[in-house]
Every structure is written in C-alpha cells, then in structure tokens.
Design an enzyme around this catalytic site. Structure first.
Site, PDB file in Angstrom:
ATOM      1  N   HIS A   1       3.977   2.431 -22.004  1.00 43.73           N
ATOM      2  CA  HIS A   1       3.427   3.790 -22.114  1.00 43.73           C
ATOM      3  C   HIS A   1       2.114   3.788 -22.881  1.00 43.73           C
ATOM      4  CE1 HIS A   1       7.383   5.942 -21.009  1.00 43.73           C
ATOM      5  NE2 HIS A   1       6.590   5.782 -19.980  1.00 43.73           N
TER       6      HIS A   1
ATOM      7  N   CYS B   1     -12.482  -6.895   1.833  1.00 46.37           N
ATOM      8  CA  CYS B   1     -11.896  -6.495   0.556  1.00 46.37           C
ATOM      9  C   CYS B   1     -11.985  -7.594  -0.506  1.00 46.37           C
ATOM     10  CB  CYS B   1     -10.446  -6.039   0.736  1.00 46.37           C
ATOM     11  SG  CYS B   1      -9.361  -7.353   1.258  1.00 46.37           S
TER      12      CYS B   1
END
Ligand code: PEP
Ligand code: MG
Length: 578
Positions: A200, A511
């Site tokens: 978090h 990419c």
C-alpha cells in the site's frame, strides 16, 4: 594499514532495490529511527486494573479510527480512489476478530492493552505472512501498521511527520498513513528496507508522485544522517554519498524529465501526427495496474502492452483464476474505453527464471508461449481469466516469443476450448476478443505473413528481436556493444513485418524500446509503422518528435538506411538527419 583520514569524502556506494515508484530525488538523508521491538514485557495487571485497561483499549481504538478517518479524508483530496486503502484499513482495525481477541487477552491473561495489541496483531500478521496468496501476504504489513497506530494511541505519542527540505526518508517499513502524511509534508523520496511494488505504501507513493525504492535490507545502517543520497525510482537504484559527477548527471536527468513533463501539458491533447497529417497511434507499455493513470495522464490512446508477469512473481504459476480475473477485470475497467493488450505470461529467460519455474534461464530455452503450452494448467487458467474479464470488449490477448505459426494455431484451439466451457456455463465474454502474436524471433518476423493470416494483430518486440537476431543475450553486459537495434538486419526484419501486416490489413505495433528512441522515429515511420507503444513517461517526447517529421523525408530515410551495412553507419546517418 592507515586509518582513512576524516577529511576524505566518503566513497559513493550504489544499491539496487525494487523500483516501487518512479522519479528521481537528490537530497539529504533523513533516517527515521528503527522502531524498537514493540513487544513489551509489561507486568501482569491486578484484577481491579482490568476494567480500566479495557477502557484504555476502547479509547485507543476510537482514537486510531479517528486518525485513520482524517488521513482517509486527506488522501481522498489528494489521490482520489487510492483513499479506499484507508477504508479497508479501518475495517481491519474494527474487525471483531481482532478487537475481541485483544479484549480477551486483557481480560483472561491480565495483559496490558499494549501487550495484548502486540500479541494479537503479531499473530494475525503471521497468519497473513504464511498465505500462498501474495495479496494476502502483503496485508501483513497493514496489520503491523495498525499495531503501530494502536500503540501510538495507547501511549498518546503520535509520530512526528516533519523533516527538512524534501529529504530522502530512509525507513525500515512505511505504513499507508505515514506515506500520506510524509508525502503531504513534501518527502523527497522513500527508501525502504522492506516492502515491494505492490505494498500500500508503494501504491500511495506512486499516487503522490514520490519516488520510492523498496526492499533494501540494511540500508538505514549504511546511510549517514544528512548525507547526500540519490534515489532513482525508475531503476530502483539508491546512491549514497554520490560523486559530484554522478550528482551532476542525475541533476541533468531530473531537469530533462521535468522539462518534458511541463511540455507535456501543452502536447497532451494534440494529435500524434506528422507535419503532413499522417496519424501515428501512441500506446503505453505497462507492468502494473497502477500505471494505468500515468498512461492516461500522458495521453496514451491504448495500453499497447500490459505485461502480466508480475502476477506470478515468486510463485510457480498457481495464481488462481479468480485472482487473475479480478486483476484483469479491474484493469479493463480502469482503462475503459481504451483497449488493453494483455500479454500472456512471458516466463523464462531473464524474466522469472529460477527454481520454481524450472531451469529455463536460457533465452533459447523454455520461455514464453513454449512454457505456457508445456504448462497447460497455467495457460488454461490465464485464458479463462482473460476471457471472463473481456465482457467490456476492450481486452486483446497476445502471446510472446513464438517461433512458428503452429504455436498460434494450438493457442487458438485452447482459447476455443476454454470459450466453449464458459459458454456452457452461460458466462458472458467477448466472443471476438482479438488474438495477436509478438514477433520477437527472426523466424516469426520472416514468416510474418503466416502469422498475419492467423492473427487479428501483431506486435513487434524489438528487445527480443534484437537479442535473437544478433545472437546476443540481452542481459549480458559484456556483450552490450553487440546489442544494437539499429543493425540493418533488424531494420530489414521490421520492414518485412510492416509489409506483411499492411498486405493482410491488420495492425502492427512496435512495443520494444526502439519505439521510444527518438533517433528511430523517422525511420520507423518511413518503414510504414503507424503504431508505437512505449513507457508512459516517454509518450510526450515521442509525440513531440512525430510532430516534427514529414512522411516523405521519413520514407527517404528508411530507403537509405536499409541499404547501409552496419549499425554504426545507420546511427551516423540518422544523427546527421537529426
Ligand atoms: C520486447 O521483447 O521487445 C518486449 C516488448 O517484451 P519484453 O521486453 O517484455 O521482453
Ligand atoms: Mg520480449
């Protein structure tokens, strides 16, 4: 041996950790003292003290919840949806499974509230840490942060979140609430001994734009208070006591990135088109779901490459279908209406090779689609999760490191089987989800027409295409001088792929890193490439470059360089054009 004189400046030391939040900071270190082991040896309570202690705990619980609520409100103002982290934390805090266990400890073992909090939160953290599910494991950190909150409230000793001049904060761990408070107090960067990309604290650091490098065990001991530190959140590098030349180099990089960011604002809403009006589609390459915001902010028109390997990091592939589904679904929702090209697990070679995936570290070995076809249970689970998440019709699926079109045929059979199973269960999914192949081997590039006939789209992975075409292990520093994407052999393969895709009428995106190299933009457009996918941070500079090119000049450049004999000649020619 003589003692080094104290006037000799300390030597530069470089540490490689986990790049948890992008950005560069050059500042003084502020080492936040290691928490003492909170495990107290408090005396047992007398019988008459128990009720008072229960009341102290109830008051601390209410206070901790109030503090978290305030932080949640601050976070909501700054980083919108990331504030939900605090909702979850508050639910954990007030979960009766925890609070009743703490109260029982106080009542039945005559423990102080502090001792009971430590025992019960440690017990819960140990259960989370033992889980096979990485998301659940990472919640152990949340429990430890709740422990610190509750203890601070019991002791009425809130953490001081002030420090000086955008310092680099070096900590052993970092709770979500401390992340918000330090970030709001202008922390320059976070360096953590623990944690990872998905904690978090890392998610919040990214939302606040504070660089973070995690997982550097022992770094606090090796740092000097107020010593100079460079944090490179892109590379996951921390440089302690950098040499003046290193500081200068990073100052220039930081200034260039800041300038790019400020130019970006004006460019964001302008189209990526050449001076003569040819549109180039710009997409973003992402490794993690949290980067979707950066892709949108930087004006990506699609997510051109979503790597999924991070989901299986540290695991043997047994990541459940449900966990994958929820991840892909969230991704589809967050990016919606932009299309997202998910890449099936590209495991092996330099990515996640090692013990749990078997001996597949050779780039020429079991890797990518080969490994998926050999581990059918892993492939089936991933395909099922992607199909289930495709109902909003903005997902595409592509397969890495293929060398023969037979692999694509086999994959399509698997997709059809899994689709049939879902249909039988009445589960909705995108029946026409586009399927693509990454052209990363010379064999695939040279048979691009065959791949084009079987696929809905193609993607050129020039990082691997260069590795395999030049026979250079891309991770071997000793061979770095042989690894040059401007080798005419690679440009010729790109041209072959471009022609094949155009003839088949299907989209082809580049990419690999070459797509972001401003020296290559003109020649790629000249070779007929109309779609580029790069890291979000590179989108602004790329758009600027495209808007300065005209297709006639680009076409001439392509025709000229394709005839050259060496990478050095190609580079020389392109530098002269720049
Ligand atoms: C590539 O090979 O160019 C590519 C984009 O894939 P990765 O770098 O993840 O191998
Ligand atoms: Mg690749």
């Amino acid at each position: 041996m003589t003692e080094p004189s104290s006037s000799i400046p300390p030597a530069e030391r470089v540490f490689e950790g986990i790049p948890a939040s992008a950005g560069i900071a050059i500042a003084h270190a502020f080492i936040l003292s290691q928490d003492e082991d909170p495990s107290p040896h408090d005396p047992r309570l007398e019988a008459e003290e128990i009720q008072i202690e229960l009341e102290r705990f109830a008051a601390a619980l209410a206070e901790a919840d109030k503090v978290l609520e305030q932080i949640e409100m601050m976070a909501r103002a700054d980083v919108r949806d990331r504030a939900e982290i605090f909702e979850a934390l508050r639910m954990m805090l007030c979960d009766p499974a925890l609070t009743l266990a703490i109260e029982a400890q106080i009542r039945e073992s005559s423990s102080t509230a502090r001792a009971a909090i430590v025992t019960e939160t440690n017990r819960l953290a140990a259960i989370f840490s033992a889980s096979g599910d990485e998301t659940i494991r990472s919640r152990a950190e949340d429990i430890r942060s709740l422990q610190a909150h509750l203890i601070a409230c019991i002791q009425k000793a809130p953490v001081d979140h002030r420090f000086h001049d955008s310092a680099v904060l070096i900590l052993s761990t970092l709770s979500p609430s401390d992340t918000v408070l330090y970030a709001r107090n202008q922390a320059g960067a976070f360096v953590l001994e623990s944690g990872g990309i998905n904690s978090h604290a890392a998610i919040l650091a990214r939302a606040f734009g504070v660089p973070m490098v995690a997982g550097l065990k022992g770094i606090a001991r090796m740092s000097r208070p107020q010593g100079m530190v460079i944090v490179d959140g892109y590379a996951g590098r921390v440089i302690i006591d950098p040499e003046p030349a290193t500081v200068q180099q990073y100052r220039e990089r930081k200034a260039a990135l800041e300038e790019q960011r400020s130019n970006l604002g004006s460019l964001r809403d302008l189209p990526a088109e050449t001076t003569d009006g040819t549109r180039i589609s710009l997409a973003a390459n992402l490794d993690m779901i949290d980067e979707v915001d950066a892709a949108l902010e930087n004006g990506a028109e699609e997510i051109g490459l979503m790597r999924t390997e991070y989901l299986v990091m540290g695991r043997s592939g047994d990541v459940s279908m449900e966990e994958q589904y929820s991840y892909y679904r969230q991704l589809a929702e967050r990016a919606y209406p932009l299309p997202v090209t998910l890449r099936a697990f590209d495991i092996g070679s330099e990515k996640l090779a090692g013990e749990i995936w078997g001996r597949n570290s050779s780039p020429l070995g079991m890797r990518g689609t080969r490994l998926l076809l050999a581990r059918r249970e892993v492939l089936d689970r991933q395909i099922e999760a992607v199909l289930r998440a495709s109902a909003m019709k903005n997902l595409k699926l592509m397969f890495p490191m293929v060398s023969s079109v037979e692999e694509i045929r086999r994959l399509k059979e698997v997709i059809a089987d899994v689709g049939g199973k879902l249909r039988a269960e009445n589960i909705r999914f995108d029946e026409h989800m586009p399927i693509g192949a990454m052209l990363e081997t010379p064999a695939a590039a040279l048979t691009a027409d065959a791949f084009a006939a079987e696929c809905d789209f193609l993607s050129l992975g020039t990082n691997d295409l260069a590795q395999y075409t030049l026979a250079v292990d891309r991770t071997d520093d000793a061979l770095a001088s042989y690894y040059d994407e401007f080798h005419p052999g690679i440009l010729r393969l790109i041209r072959a792929c471009s022609v094949a895709a155009r003839r088949a009428g299907i989209p082809l995106t580049i990419c690999g890193e070459l797509a972001a190299n401003p020296l290559a933009t003109g020649v790629l457009i000249g070779l007929g490439i109309r779609r580029l996918s790069v890291q979000p941070i590179a989108l602004g500079a790329l758009k600027m470059r495209i808007r300065a090119i005209d297709t006639d000049t680009a076409g001439r450049m392509a025709r000229d360089v394709i005839r050259l004999k060496t990478a050095a000649e190609v580079r020389g020619y392109l530098m002269d054009c720049a």
